[in-house]
Design an enzyme around this catalytic site. Structure first.
Site, PDB file in Angstrom:
ATOM      1  CG  ASP A 204      12.443  12.079  33.194  1.00 44.64           C
ATOM      2  OD1 ASP A 204      13.241  13.310  33.080  1.00 44.64           O
ATOM      3  OD2 ASP A 204      11.426  12.283  32.749  1.00 44.64           O
ATOM      4  CE1 TYR A 229      12.122  21.752  28.911  1.00 41.50           C
ATOM      5  CE2 TYR A 229      12.842  20.707  26.691  1.00 41.50           C
ATOM      6  CZ  TYR A 229      11.811  20.922  27.814  1.00 41.50           C
ATOM      7  OH  TYR A 229      11.124  19.815  27.789  1.00 41.50           O
TER       8      TYR A 229
END
Lengths: 403, 403
Positions: A204, A229
């Site tokens: 991740d 983001y």
């Protein structure tokens, strides 16, 4: 002027990335050393707005949607956006083209990656390991993936690897940077250890992509996911991405085989047949407004070297720690981010019992970081738009607030 | 002027929904009967742009993201958008508040709904039925849901129900309107039959929501999904929605339990505990740009009666069939959409061997419908912005093109 103020000015003057700040909507760095307005140290949660994005989004809405309408699926390149934008992200995470697709949330991509990884492993490997320190959603989704595939799930800290690996381990999901402490894990060594144990490595990258070099291809990572983001500045809730290493793509068996991943999506065949390559990671119709805002946002990376980004990130966090230590009573704040550069991401986490209240007061003074339950102050340092004077001022205001 | 042209004018003059057209970016209806420019009969694929949406999106980008940045998660209502927008869609599909959340693609929502439905059913109900005529993605995802939960999958046509139900049937996934033929299925009767068979009814509303009354609560539908970019005009790839009936929410056990569905998402608890209510259908961070564009787009429904929408939809499709029959040589086009109003959605599908070529020529003449492999011309009639003169002209151009 204090020595640290002078030093900050020197560091800013020598910063090769300083001009990149003007690509964002942040206003110019103030020359008033007392002005802490608008010091944004939360780019590790939501990246700032790149200045050219509003006009690009307006064009997508007014012309592509409003005028061309359905024709834009071809004429404006909507249909191929997930793989095209994936290829734009690829160099930022050290991936050759054709291995990344953009779409869905990070959580959904964790699900695809884990179920696919389990299906790639031998059947007698009936256990999934998940980073016990990772952002909680990864653990929740790993639990669901394990439950649906009839595998066991075990939470381990990255430091427990490779010892925790067994002959039963199918795959390991790790977070590159701990979202609370800012600790950077050793992706090359851990990936090698996982491979040595015969398992697949799933990473991740939410808190590392765009802040430091990742080297997915170089280190042989099998699957990876990340959001866009934070350090990639794609906008609130902009779509996440999924990396599937070339060699594994033929075996990528998605648990979410939506029509966008079909070999012939407009053939409308009632039988599913997967597309070749990274396209297998697509699911349903992509959310074009968010996706094309992200595509525009990625242009701020033009000409930016990731090595320079990493060097500045470490310089910023070093300098922040030095300023905090200068401006704050010893023992008031405990730094939970590792001192060693090899173990540090692009954020500093400081612990104190009243962190929630402290962060409120910092934000009221214009220094925006965030609070993580129960006692952590997080400050993210985005090298593309945070400068050394910002850092010195933020530390000074922090010193005043905690005093 | 032909009789049909005069009739079209009369119908337009009497149309109570005619003023709603000005809420969209389409330009005024032309007064030149020879002008077929911009007749958009593809709102069943991508709805037209509502006129006020560009400014709203610009505000989300420039002010909410660009200026407020991270504060917008609270101050601009970003965090609660999925359930707030769900409640805005609710009256359009006949649902009381608190049962719909917006987010993810339709395919992802089909997956959540089917796995959750299987988990709600008794364990000895080991079979899932899926509409054999549905949009292919539903079948692909149903196959995955069945595979991951160890259930059998059987494809049946809606007309084979209720006979196809057995004591083993856990749930049935049906599409309210057939995407190719435009056939409307009898949701109340089929839902009742599925319930009589002891199974759960899951409906895909992609081609009905916003075009006709659905009545989810009234007819006791268990779970439903739908997209928002067709008759709801939310924009390209705007997020889909998931409906979970109040009585079932406590038993909704999501296969995608992302942190946004946690009872205390900011508690960062490594253990998952689901939120109450429809929030359980949330997964990861919502894509705010696409989501708030949708929220703005839904304002075109203010003051619009769904009964009027349905009445106009049927009048438009009736009139189109009449004009086509007048302007086209008998036998040239076969209508595969049912004549009976009770069996008709808001589109007309015409079959001819050269449909692909015909649609290209129609589009070149400004009449935009779409082609569905291998031989179907689809024309969607969005009552909010399609008028009767549009219909007459489209049919006339079609007659010329096929001649």
């Amino acid at each position: 002027m204090s020595d640290l103020t002078l030093l900050a000015e020197k560091l800013d003057a020598a910063d090769e990335l300083a001009p990149v700040r003007s690509r964002f909507v942040l206003g110019p760095a103030s020359d008033d050393p007392a002005d802490a307005e608008g010091i944004y140290l939360d780019g590790n949660s939501l990246g700032a707005l790149p200045a050219h994005v509003p006009d690009r989004v307006a064009d997508v809405v007014r012309r592509q949607w409003g005028e061309l309408r359905i024709r834009s699926w071809d004429e404006s390149g909507w249909w191929t956006a997930p793989e095209r934008i994936g290829d734009r992200i690829a160099p930022l995470v050290g991936a050759a083209p054709g291995q990344i697709v953009v779409g869905d949330s990070t959580s959904v991509n964790v699900f695809k990656a884990l179920v696919a990884a389990i299906r790639m492993a031998d059947d007698d490997r009936d256990e999934l390991l998940v980073d016990a320190t990772t952002f909680p959603t990864d653990g929740y989704i790993a639990e669901s993936a394990a439950r649906l595939t009839g595998r066991a799930l075990r939470a381990v800290t990255p430091t427990e690897l490779p010892g925790a690996l067994t002959g039963r381990t199918a795959a390991v999901l790790l977070n590159h940077v701990d979202y609370r402490t800012g600790r950077l894990h050793d992706l090359p060594a851990l990936t090698a250890a996982i491979h040595a144990g015969g398992a697949l490595a799933v990473w991740d990258l939410c808190h590392s992509a765009g802040a430091l070099p990742v080297g997915l291809d170089e280190h042989g990572v099998d699957l990876a996911v990340g959001c866009t983001y934070k350090y990639l500045n794609g906008g609130p809730g902009s779509p996440a991405y999924l990396y599937v290493r070339h060699e594994l793509q033929d075996r990528f068996d998605s648990p979410l085989p939506g029509w966008n991943s079909h070999a012939d999506p407009f053939g409308m065949d009632p039988s599913y047949a997967p597309a070749p390559g990274a396209l297998r990671g697509r699911v349903g119709t992509p959310d074009i407004l968010s996706m094309l805002a992200l595509e525009a946002a990625l242009e701020v990376w033009d000409g930016v070297s990731l090595a320079a980004v990493r060097a500045k990130s470490l310089a910023l966090t070093d300098f922040f720690l030095r300023c905090v230590s200068e401006y704050t009573e010893p023992g008031r704040l405990e730094c939970v981010t590792p001192e060693r550069h090899e173990e540090r991401g692009s954020q500093i986490a400081l612990r104190c019992a009243d962190a929630g209240e402290i962060m409120k007061r910092l934000i009221a003074r214009g220094v925006v970081g965030d609070f993580r339950h129960p006692d952590v102050l997080r400050f993210g340092f985005t090298p593309l738009y945070v400068g050394f004077r910002d850092v010195e001022r933020a530390a000074r205001v922090l010193g005043e607030v905690v005093a």
